[in-house]
Design an enzyme around this catalytic site. Structure first.
Site, mmCIF file in Angstrom:
data_model
loop_
_atom_site.group_PDB
_atom_site.id
_atom_site.type_symbol
_atom_site.label_atom_id
_atom_site.label_comp_id
_atom_site.label_asym_id
_atom_site.label_seq_id
_atom_site.Cartn_x
_atom_site.Cartn_y
_atom_site.Cartn_z
ATOM 1 N N HIS A 54 0.751 -1.322 -0.038
ATOM 2 C CA HIS A 54 0.121 0.001 -0.197
ATOM 3 C C HIS A 54 0.789 1.232 0.111
ATOM 4 O O HIS A 54 0.486 2.249 0.474
ATOM 5 C CB HIS A 54 -0.908 -0.065 1.314
ATOM 6 N N HIS A 154 -6.012 -4.190 -11.177
ATOM 7 C CA HIS A 154 -5.991 -4.237 -9.714
ATOM 8 C C HIS A 154 -7.630 -4.199 -9.864
ATOM 9 O O HIS A 154 -8.473 -3.723 -10.421
ATOM 10 C CB HIS A 154 -5.559 -2.787 -9.489
#
Length: 170
Positions: A54, A154
């Site tokens: 992240h 994604h």
């Protein structure tokens, strides 16, 4: 056989939140490695495991984590650093044998251009919703193809994104 062949985990996120990704101790590295170590004990190499970060880490910490992960051979290291500094990703890439996966937070093919030209990533991860839609994602995938790079769309946005990503992959 459970039928599961790959998964993505993010065991370092809680550690990054403790110190804003500015440093990591040896004990914290062992703690972050533990889930992948257990998966390897149970499944060996039969399960590919992608490691998600992240964008929480600074470069020195990301390098330490990547080196520690090498013996466990995860499928890729996803977004270890924020995606806005390609030079830092080049330094990270040169310091590990593991593939780097970038970057769901980039938009349009122009956002991905530097990644392709610099060879900063080994897996391209565009998000169909964020990069500019299916047409733009297809252009990014075509660019990736010219660099012989795989694309892993994604997908954390719900059923519409799931079907759009499947459509792109098809």
């Amino acid at each position: 056989d459970s039928g599961i062949s790959s998964m993505k985990i993010w065991p370092f996120d809680s550690i990054a939140r403790e110190n804003y990704g500015n440093f990591i101790t040896a004990d914290q590295i062992r703690q972050g490695l533990e889930p992948l170590r257990k998966i390897r004990e149970e499944f060996g190499d039969a399960m590919d495991v992608a490691m998600e970060f992240h964008g929480f880490w600074n470069l020195p910490s990301a390098i330490r984590i990547a080196k520690a992960l090498e013996p466990l051979q995860p499928m890729w290291l996803e977004e270890m650093l924020p995606q806005d500094n390609i030079q830092s990703y080049l330094t990270l890439s040169a310091s590990t044998e593991l593939p780097l996966c970038l970057s769901e937070r980039l938009m349009t093919r122009w956002g991905f251009r530097e990644i392709f030209e610099s060879h900063a990533a080994q897996v391209i991860m565009a998000d169909v919703c964020w990069c500019g839609g299916i047409s733009e994602a297809r252009k990014i995938a075509a660019m990736a193809e010219t660099f012989y790079l795989p694309v892993a769309p994604h997908n954390c946005g719900g059923p519409i994104l799931h079907f759009a990503s499947a459509h792109l992959a098809a």
